[in-house]
Scaffold this active site. Structure first.
Site, PDB file in Angstrom:
ATOM      1  N   CYS A   1       9.182  -8.612  -5.862  1.00 11.22           N
ATOM      2  CA  CYS A   1       8.590  -8.758  -4.777  1.00 11.22           C
ATOM      3  C   CYS A   1       7.319  -9.290  -4.946  1.00 11.22           C
ATOM      4  O   CYS A   1       6.220  -8.912  -4.209  1.00 11.22           O
ATOM      5  CB  CYS A   1       8.883  -7.753  -3.435  1.00 11.22           C
ATOM      6  SG  CYS A   1      10.141  -7.684  -3.181  1.00 11.22           S
TER       7      CYS A   1
ATOM      8  N   HIS B   1       1.407  -3.285   0.216  1.00  9.56           N
ATOM      9  CA  HIS B   1       2.444  -4.063   0.376  1.00  9.56           C
ATOM     10  C   HIS B   1       2.812  -3.047   1.214  1.00  9.56           C
ATOM     11  O   HIS B   1       3.857  -4.177   1.512  1.00  9.56           O
ATOM     12  CB  HIS B   1       2.756  -3.113  -1.412  1.00  9.56           C
ATOM     13  CG  HIS B   1       3.764  -4.484  -1.437  1.00  9.56           C
ATOM     14  ND1 HIS B   1       4.207  -5.660  -1.701  1.00  9.56           N
ATOM     15  CD2 HIS B   1       6.212  -3.847  -1.274  1.00  9.56           C
ATOM     16  CE1 HIS B   1       5.714  -5.761  -2.051  1.00  9.56           C
ATOM     17  NE2 HIS B   1       6.631  -4.716  -2.306  1.00  9.56           N
TER      18      HIS B   1
ATOM     19  N   GLU C   1       3.017   3.904  -2.547  1.00 10.01           N
ATOM     20  CA  GLU C   1       1.781   3.567  -2.651  1.00 10.01           C
ATOM     21  C   GLU C   1       1.026   4.316  -1.734  1.00 10.01           C
ATOM     22  O   GLU C   1      -0.305   4.245  -2.277  1.00 10.01           O
ATOM     23  CB  GLU C   1       1.626   2.442  -1.489  1.00 10.01           C
ATOM     24  CG  GLU C   1       1.141   1.381  -1.992  1.00 10.01           C
ATOM     25  CD  GLU C   1       1.807   0.210  -1.093  1.00 10.01           C
ATOM     26  OE1 GLU C   1       0.536  -0.874  -1.616  1.00 10.01           O
ATOM     27  OE2 GLU C   1       2.121  -0.011  -0.208  1.00 10.01           O
TER      28      GLU C   1
ATOM     29  N   LYS D   1       3.269  -7.099   6.487  1.00  5.64           N
ATOM     30  CA  LYS D   1       4.909  -7.017   7.012  1.00  5.64           C
ATOM     31  C   LYS D   1       5.022  -6.210   7.781  1.00  5.64           C
ATOM     32  O   LYS D   1       6.720  -7.043   8.514  1.00  5.64           O
ATOM     33  CB  LYS D   1       5.526  -6.699   5.050  1.00  5.64           C
ATOM     34  CG  LYS D   1       5.721  -7.110   4.071  1.00  5.64           C
ATOM     35  CD  LYS D   1       5.925  -6.072   3.172  1.00  5.64           C
ATOM     36  CE  LYS D   1       5.877  -6.980   1.768  1.00  5.64           C
ATOM     37  NZ  LYS D   1       4.182  -6.566   1.361  1.00  5.64           N
TER      38      LYS D   1
ATOM     39  N   HIS E   1       9.190  -8.960   4.946  1.00  3.85           N
ATOM     40  CA  HIS E   1       9.204  -9.102   3.519  1.00  3.85           C
ATOM     41  C   HIS E   1       9.460 -10.474   2.922  1.00  3.85           C
ATOM     42  O   HIS E   1      10.254 -10.880   2.417  1.00  3.85           O
ATOM     43  CB  HIS E   1      10.002  -7.845   3.008  1.00  3.85           C
ATOM     44  CG  HIS E   1       9.259  -8.006   1.401  1.00  3.85           C
ATOM     45  ND1 HIS E   1       8.553  -8.243   1.308  1.00  3.85           N
ATOM     46  CD2 HIS E   1       9.197  -6.425   0.644  1.00  3.85           C
ATOM     47  CE1 HIS E   1       8.143  -8.380  -0.575  1.00  3.85           C
ATOM     48  NE2 HIS E   1       8.700  -6.879  -0.863  1.00  3.85           N
TER      49      HIS E   1
ATOM     50  N   PHE F   1      11.561  -4.173  -7.137  1.00  2.11           N
ATOM     51  CA  PHE F   1      12.469  -3.960  -8.350  1.00  2.11           C
ATOM     52  C   PHE F   1      12.069  -4.156  -9.308  1.00  2.11           C
ATOM     53  O   PHE F   1      11.627  -4.944 -10.666  1.00  2.11           O
ATOM     54  CB  PHE F   1      13.629  -4.853  -7.095  1.00  2.11           C
ATOM     55  CG  PHE F   1      14.212  -4.340  -6.737  1.00  2.11           C
ATOM     56  CD1 PHE F   1      13.551  -3.303  -6.081  1.00  2.11           C
ATOM     57  CD2 PHE F   1      15.662  -4.897  -6.019  1.00  2.11           C
ATOM     58  CE1 PHE F   1      14.484  -2.649  -4.163  1.00  2.11           C
ATOM     59  CE2 PHE F   1      15.368  -4.292  -4.805  1.00  2.11           C
ATOM     60  CZ  PHE F   1      15.243  -3.417  -3.926  1.00  2.11           C
TER      61      PHE F   1
END
Length: 486
Positions: free
Chosen positions: A237, A377, A388, A408, A413, A472
């Site tokens: 991502c 994010h 975050e 998002k 996403h 990830f």
């Protein structure tokens, strides 16, 4: 940081008294099952998630106030934008619908998802590549490459670099760097299905070329004749931001004058949705899809899949001025780091993310006090959103004048495309003076003290903006944009 894609899955933790390993799966903080995996007495590779190791962060030597790049050969500006999104392929329409707080999340109808535990996504409908990809190739291509080709060509058009203009350019000085997290997933899935059901002789000759992740950059270059640096990056991502960072460095090093750069993804297919369900990463709010993505809200329960492509034309200021290009914004800098912790979970101390933000500001020649907007994010996961936020607070301290929002919440996403789409949203915020809302902010986490632009757009003059993307594997990326000032 894997945080924002985090499902809370733990891998390879050895159970006491067992001869095997097990995958202990967690939903939030509740362990829901153990899956035993046989292991050999030697050659065992552990991907366990130990407690965060204490890492000594070395203090930087005292330095003078940051200075931004002045050399027009190294200054990098944005001269074009192109996208494919759940809100269509027009930049202004995309941002206007974001400003209105419209959700693009709906029930999936591309395939029969009735037996799936998650039945909704930010699925693109009505997409057309007419005028950008010829009919024969259009029929063959995986949607991942169709989205990337159209977004890339639209970005070139926006930068006044259509076919006729490119014929007058030195194409060896123009590169392409369009990444993807998953690659041609439909092509891969179809190829495996052919092998299993019909045998290897029925596998399409396009199976390998249309599956591998470098093909987005390759196909765009083949179609336009661009012969500069060309490859792809795949960091889940965080992909698109990694591409922006790498592309700018090609320009700074004098290896290219122009880079066509971003991310593309098309994973809203059975194997893609099913795979993320297996990770326990997705929201299961099937009765209210439009309310499922809710960053920083107490009732968030996972992220929502999306798809599309977002591409920028990044160019040296010298090149842009020489050809009279439209200058939309300036890329000031960026950074990439790794959590070095776990495949899906964030570091509890947030060091990977906070150090990435700090390094991006150093690269940009920007002080923390200059930043007043964060396109976060913010995927709507339990651990990721707060991790975050805590990293942002750690770096910036006083955030009373800062705004932070989550794109998002409306489009889902986009995985490898997320950073590309969010870079465009960030640049539109710079250009318009309006920030889109973070929708579904019904019950904000009390610890989140930065203005998240809840539910309704706000006017805000952006001085310096950062856009965060994490993936990830613990991949962290931050890019820094600002209004262009000659």
């Amino acid at each position: 940081m894997a945080a924002s894609c985090s499902s809370g899955v733990l891998f390879g933790v050895r159970e006491s008294g067992s001869n095997g390993a097990f995958l202990g799966q967690f939903d939030g903080l509740r362990q829901v099952e153990k899956i035993h995996m046989p292991t050999k007495s030697h050659g065992f590779v552990s991907t366990s998630a130990p407690k965060c190791r204490t890492i000594k962060a070395m203090a930087s030597p005292a330095v003078s106030a940051p200075k931004r790049e002045k050399d027009p050969k190294k200054r990098t500006v944005i001269t074009g934008q192109g996208l494919v999104s759940v809100f269509g392929s027009d930049i202004d329409t995309f941002y206007n619908r974001l400003l209105e707080g419209e959700s693009g999340i709906t029930l999936i109808d591309r395939f029969d998802a009735s037996k799936f535990s998650v039945r909704f996504a930010g699925q693109i409908r009505g997409f057309s590549s007419k005028g950008y990809i010829d009919g024969k190739n259009d029929r063959r291509l995986d949607d991942c490459w169709r989205f990337g080709m159209v977004a890339g060509k639209k970005a070139l058009e926006d930068a006044n670099l259509g076919p006729q203009a490119l014929e007058t350019m030195d194409k060896t000085r123009i590169g392409v760097l369009v990444g993807t997290g998953m690659g041609g997933l439909t092509a891969f899935s179809t190829g495996v299905e052919s092998l299993v059901q019909k045998g290897y002789k029925k596998i399409s000759p396009f199976f390998i070329p249309y599956s591998i992740t470098n093909m987005g950059s390759a196909l765009l270059a083949i179609d336009t004749g661009l012969m500069g640096p060309n490859y792809s990056i795949s960091t889940a991502c965080a992909t698109a931001n990694y591409c922006f960072y790498a592309a700018a460095n090609h320009i700074r090093r004098g290896e290219a004058d122009i880079m066509v750069v971003g991310g593309t993804e098309a994973a809203v297919i059975p194997i893609g949705v099913g795979g993320f369900i297996a990770c326990r990463a997705l929201s299961q709010r099937n009765d209210e899809p439009h309310r499922a993505s809710r960053p920083w809200d107490k009732n968030r329960d996972g992220f929502v899949m999306g798809e599309g492509a977002g591409v920028l034309v990044m160019e040296s200021l010298e090149s842009a001025l020489k050809r009279g290009a439209p200058i939309i914004a300036e890329y000031l800098g960026g950074a990439v780091t790794c959590d070095a912790h776990h495949m899906t979970d964030p570091r509890s101390d947030g060091l990977g993310v906070s150090s990435c933000i700090t390094k991006s500001l150093e690269d940009a020649g920007v002080s923390p006090e200059e930043v007043n907007y964060v396109n976060a994010h913010a995927t709507s996961t339990l651990a990721g959103d707060l991790a975050e936020f805590n990293a942002i607070k750690k770096v910036f301290g006083n955030t009373s004048e800062m705004k932070m929002n989550g794109t998002k919440s409306m489009i889902g996403h986009g995985l490898g495309a997320a950073g590309g789409l969010e870079a465009i949203a960030t640049i539109k915020a710079i250009n318009t003076g309006w920030l889109h809302p973070t929708i579904n902010q019904d019950d904000l986490e009390p610890s989140v003290t930065i203005d998240t632009v809840p539910n309704v757009k706000k006017m805000h003059e952006v001085n310096v903006a950062i856009s965060n993307s994490f993936g990830f594997g613990g991949h962290n990326s931050v890019v820094v944009f600002a209004p262009y000032n000659p």
